[in-house]
Design a protein around this motif. Structure first.
Motif, PDB file in Angstrom:
ATOM      1  N   THR A 162       0.792  -1.226   0.000  1.00 12.04           N
ATOM      2  CA  THR A 162       0.000   0.000   0.000  1.00 12.04           C
ATOM      3  C   THR A 162       0.826   1.278   0.000  1.00 12.04           C
ATOM      4  OG1 THR A 162      -0.163  -0.080   2.403  1.00 12.04           O
ATOM      5  CG2 THR A 162      -1.944  -1.108   1.150  1.00 12.04           C
ATOM      6  N   VAL A 163       1.947   1.323   0.683  1.00 11.54           N
ATOM      7  CA  VAL A 163       2.717   2.557   0.798  1.00 11.54           C
ATOM      8  C   VAL A 163       3.519   2.769  -0.482  1.00 11.54           C
ATOM      9  CG1 VAL A 163       4.524   3.729   2.128  1.00 11.54           C
ATOM     10  CG2 VAL A 163       2.845   2.322   3.292  1.00 11.54           C
ATOM     11  N   PRO A 164       3.455   3.965  -1.065  1.00  8.16           N
ATOM     12  CA  PRO A 164       4.233   4.208  -2.283  1.00  8.16           C
ATOM     13  C   PRO A 164       5.723   4.285  -1.964  1.00  8.16           C
ATOM     14  CG  PRO A 164       3.166   6.213  -1.568  1.00  8.16           C
ATOM     15  CD  PRO A 164       2.659   5.107  -0.684  1.00  8.16           C
ATOM     16  N   PRO A 165       6.576   3.986  -2.940  1.00  8.75           N
ATOM     17  CA  PRO A 165       8.014   4.049  -2.681  1.00  8.75           C
ATOM     18  C   PRO A 165       8.460   5.483  -2.399  1.00  8.75           C
ATOM     19  CG  PRO A 165       7.596   3.636  -4.995  1.00  8.75           C
ATOM     20  CD  PRO A 165       6.272   3.557  -4.290  1.00  8.75           C
ATOM     21  N   ARG A 166       9.515   5.593  -1.617  1.00  9.57           N
ATOM     22  CA  ARG A 166      10.026   6.918  -1.259  1.00  9.57           C
ATOM     23  C   ARG A 166      10.667   7.580  -2.461  1.00  9.57           C
ATOM     24  NH1 ARG A 166      13.673   6.251   3.951  1.00  9.57           N
ATOM     25  NH2 ARG A 166      14.222   8.328   3.247  1.00  9.57           N
ATOM     26  N   LYS A 167      10.528   8.911  -2.516  1.00 10.07           N
ATOM     27  CA  LYS A 167      11.151   9.662  -3.607  1.00 10.07           C
ATOM     28  C   LYS A 167      12.639   9.812  -3.308  1.00 10.07           C
ATOM     29  CE  LYS A 167       7.101  12.350  -4.824  1.00 10.07           C
ATOM     30  NZ  LYS A 167       6.524  13.701  -4.899  1.00 10.07           N
ATOM     31  N   LYS A 168      13.432   9.703  -4.372  1.00  7.81           N
ATOM     32  CA  LYS A 168      14.867   9.869  -4.211  1.00  7.81           C
ATOM     33  C   LYS A 168      15.193  11.350  -4.144  1.00  7.81           C
ATOM     34  CE  LYS A 168      16.255   5.658  -6.550  1.00  7.81           C
ATOM     35  NZ  LYS A 168      17.011   5.087  -7.663  1.00  7.81           N
ATOM     36  N   LYS A 169      16.226  11.668  -3.369  1.00  6.57           N
ATOM     37  CA  LYS A 169      16.660  13.060  -3.292  1.00  6.57           C
ATOM     38  C   LYS A 169      17.260  13.466  -4.633  1.00  6.57           C
ATOM     39  CE  LYS A 169      19.172  13.972   0.348  1.00  6.57           C
ATOM     40  NZ  LYS A 169      20.020  13.875   1.543  1.00  6.57           N
ATOM     41  N   PRO A 170      16.992  14.684  -5.084  1.00  7.05           N
ATOM     42  CA  PRO A 170      17.580  15.121  -6.347  1.00  7.05           C
ATOM     43  C   PRO A 170      19.095  15.268  -6.226  1.00  7.05           C
ATOM     44  CG  PRO A 170      16.403  16.930  -5.284  1.00  7.05           C
ATOM     45  CD  PRO A 170      16.138  15.695  -4.484  1.00  7.05           C
ATOM     46  N   ILE A 171      19.789  14.889  -7.297  1.00 11.41           N
ATOM     47  CA  ILE A 171      21.247  14.972  -7.307  1.00 11.41           C
ATOM     48  C   ILE A 171      21.649  16.392  -7.708  1.00 11.41           C
ATOM     49  CG2 ILE A 171      23.353  14.033  -8.328  1.00 11.41           C
ATOM     50  CD1 ILE A 171      21.777  11.481  -8.906  1.00 11.41           C
ATOM     51  N   SER A 172      22.600  16.941  -6.999  1.00 11.20           N
ATOM     52  CA  SER A 172      23.033  18.304  -7.310  1.00 11.20           C
ATOM     53  C   SER A 172      23.809  18.324  -8.626  1.00 11.20           C
ATOM     54  CB  SER A 172      23.910  18.851  -6.180  1.00 11.20           C
ATOM     55  OG  SER A 172      25.129  18.137  -6.134  1.00 11.20           O
ATOM     56  N   LYS A 173      23.852  19.506  -9.229  1.00 10.13           N
ATOM     57  CA  LYS A 173      24.552  19.650 -10.513  1.00 10.13           C
ATOM     58  C   LYS A 173      26.038  19.352 -10.359  1.00 10.13           C
ATOM     59  CE  LYS A 173      21.371  22.985 -12.487  1.00 10.13           C
ATOM     60  NZ  LYS A 173      21.194  24.354 -12.997  1.00 10.13           N
TER      61      LYS A 173
END
Length: 84
Positions: free
Chosen positions: A56-67
């Motif tokens: 039921t729980v959606p997967p966690r969002k990944k942190k955006p990678i910095s440039k």
């Protein structure tokens, strides 16, 4: 006068030292079964909750990678970063 009492020569079962040992439960066994049962319920409950959460729980969002990190990764792979 001693013949007046019908149960004078009989010993109650609770005070009988030569009684059958299998009549009562061992207190250690009761505690072991109780603790084991609670542990089993705990583990089965955790497993059920885990499987329910996986569905039921959606997967966690990944942190955006910095440039900056992206630029380093591209340089490691041998791809030149744009604008250089």
């Amino acid at each position: 006068m001693a013949d007046d009492f019908e149960f004078a020569d009989k010993v109650p079962p609770s005070f009988d030292s030569a009684g059958n040992a299998s009549k009562g439960f061992n207190p250690g066994l009761i505690v072991l079964l109780l603790v084991g049962g609670l542990l089993l319920i705990f583990l089965v409950g955790n497993f059920v909750l885990y499987t329910y959460a996986q569905k039921t729980v959606p997967p966690r969002k990944k942190k955006p990678i910095s440039k900056k990190k992206m630029k380093k990764e591209r340089l490691k792979q041998g791809i030149s970063a744009p604008g250089e």
